[in-house]
Design a protein around this motif. Structure first.
Motif, PDB file in Angstrom:
ATOM      1  N   UNK A   8       0.848  -1.191   0.000  1.00  0.00           N
ATOM      2  CA  UNK A   8       0.000   0.000   0.000  1.00  0.00           C
ATOM      3  C   UNK A   8       0.882   1.240   0.000  1.00  0.00           C
ATOM      4  N   UNK A   9       1.974   1.183   0.754  1.00  0.00           N
ATOM      5  CA  UNK A   9       2.844   2.347   0.870  1.00  0.00           C
ATOM      6  C   UNK A   9       3.573   2.647  -0.431  1.00  0.00           C
ATOM      7  N   UNK A  10       3.970   1.605  -1.172  1.00  0.00           N
ATOM      8  CA  UNK A  10       4.615   1.875  -2.458  1.00  0.00           C
ATOM      9  C   UNK A  10       3.614   2.468  -3.438  1.00  0.00           C
ATOM     10  N   UNK A  11       2.368   2.036  -3.370  1.00  0.00           N
ATOM     11  CA  UNK A  11       1.314   2.608  -4.214  1.00  0.00           C
ATOM     12  C   UNK A  11       1.079   4.068  -3.846  1.00  0.00           C
ATOM     13  N   UNK A  12       1.044   4.360  -2.550  1.00  0.00           N
ATOM     14  CA  UNK A  12       0.877   5.737  -2.089  1.00  0.00           C
ATOM     15  C   UNK A  12       1.996   6.627  -2.613  1.00  0.00           C
ATOM     16  N   UNK A  13       3.214   6.150  -2.495  1.00  0.00           N
ATOM     17  CA  UNK A  13       4.363   6.941  -2.930  1.00  0.00           C
ATOM     18  C   UNK A  13       4.321   7.226  -4.427  1.00  0.00           C
ATOM     19  N   UNK A  16       1.846  10.156  -4.747  1.00  0.00           N
ATOM     20  CA  UNK A  16       2.196  11.403  -4.063  1.00  0.00           C
ATOM     21  C   UNK A  16       2.824  12.401  -5.027  1.00  0.00           C
ATOM     22  N   UNK A  17       3.617  11.924  -5.957  1.00  0.00           N
ATOM     23  CA  UNK A  17       4.258  12.807  -6.919  1.00  0.00           C
ATOM     24  C   UNK A  17       3.291  13.534  -7.837  1.00  0.00           C
ATOM     25  N   UNK A  18       2.069  13.063  -7.911  1.00  0.00           N
ATOM     26  CA  UNK A  18       1.062  13.673  -8.785  1.00  0.00           C
ATOM     27  C   UNK A  18       0.303  14.807  -8.098  1.00  0.00           C
ATOM     28  N   UNK A  19       0.528  14.987  -6.813  1.00  0.00           N
ATOM     29  CA  UNK A  19      -0.267  15.940  -6.035  1.00  0.00           C
ATOM     30  C   UNK A  19       0.081  17.388  -6.342  1.00  0.00           C
ATOM     31  N   UNK A  25       0.688  24.585  -5.521  1.00  0.00           N
ATOM     32  CA  UNK A  25      -0.666  24.166  -5.164  1.00  0.00           C
ATOM     33  C   UNK A  25      -0.779  22.660  -5.062  1.00  0.00           C
ATOM     34  N   UNK A  26      -1.874  22.215  -4.471  1.00  0.00           N
ATOM     35  CA  UNK A  26      -2.157  20.793  -4.324  1.00  0.00           C
ATOM     36  C   UNK A  26      -3.363  20.458  -5.189  1.00  0.00           C
ATOM     37  N   UNK A  35      -5.634  10.009  -0.592  1.00  0.00           N
ATOM     38  CA  UNK A  35      -6.403   9.777   0.634  1.00  0.00           C
ATOM     39  C   UNK A  35      -7.172   8.459   0.553  1.00  0.00           C
ATOM     40  N   UNK A  36      -7.722   8.168  -0.603  1.00  0.00           N
ATOM     41  CA  UNK A  36      -8.466   6.907  -0.780  1.00  0.00           C
ATOM     42  C   UNK A  36      -7.551   5.696  -0.640  1.00  0.00           C
ATOM     43  N   UNK A  37      -6.295   5.854  -1.007  1.00  0.00           N
ATOM     44  CA  UNK A  37      -5.327   4.756  -0.898  1.00  0.00           C
ATOM     45  C   UNK A  37      -5.030   4.415   0.562  1.00  0.00           C
ATOM     46  N   UNK A  38      -5.304   5.324   1.476  1.00  0.00           N
ATOM     47  CA  UNK A  38      -5.060   5.096   2.901  1.00  0.00           C
ATOM     48  C   UNK A  38      -6.165   4.237   3.526  1.00  0.00           C
ATOM     49  N   UNK A  39      -7.340   4.259   2.945  1.00  0.00           N
ATOM     50  CA  UNK A  39      -8.480   3.540   3.527  1.00  0.00           C
ATOM     51  C   UNK A  39      -8.220   2.047   3.741  1.00  0.00           C
ATOM     52  N   UNK A  40      -7.573   1.329   2.809  1.00  0.00           N
ATOM     53  CA  UNK A  40      -7.288  -0.085   3.075  1.00  0.00           C
ATOM     54  C   UNK A  40      -6.365  -0.300   4.286  1.00  0.00           C
TER      55      UNK A  40
END
Length: 105
Positions: A8-13, A16-19, A25-26, A35-40
């Motif tokens: 999950x953390x590698x997917x999050x990372x 993150x670069x797309x934010x 700006x974000x 944020x949705x990737x954190x739900x699992x």
């Protein structure tokens, strides 16, 4: 057979670069995707975190609903907050500003 080393953390990372939008700006949609990737992860913590998951998901949905009303206008989170401040809605309990505050925590 090769083991799946993705987490999950590698997917999050990866997301993150797309934010960041390149102007400080974000990007709203990219932020919500992360944020949705954190739900699992919250799901894996068990039934005791059900209320947390519901709260996080509710805040994601609150921001998403605002975003889809005008994706071009609300391309960044700052634009959503700015809009609420201009309307003096930013302190309401149902504001996206408060939802973002809780997501950040």
């Amino acid at each position: 057979m090769a083991a799946n080393t993705s987490s999950v953390f590698s997917t999050l990372l990866q997301h993150v670069g797309e934010i960041e939008d390149g102007n400080g700006g974000v990007r709203t949609q990219a932020f919500l995707n992360v944020c949705r990737e954190v739900l699992p992860v919250v799901d894996k913590l068990g039934a005791g975190f059900t209320v947390v998951r519901i709260d996080v998901n509710g805040n994601i949905e609150r921001l998403h609903k605002r975003f889809i009303t005008s994706a071009a206008e609300y391309e960044t989170l700052y634009k959503i907050i700015e809009s609420e401040v201009e309307k003096n809605d930013h302190t309401d309990n149902s504001s996206c500003t408060k939802g973002l505050l809780w997501l950040k925590r």
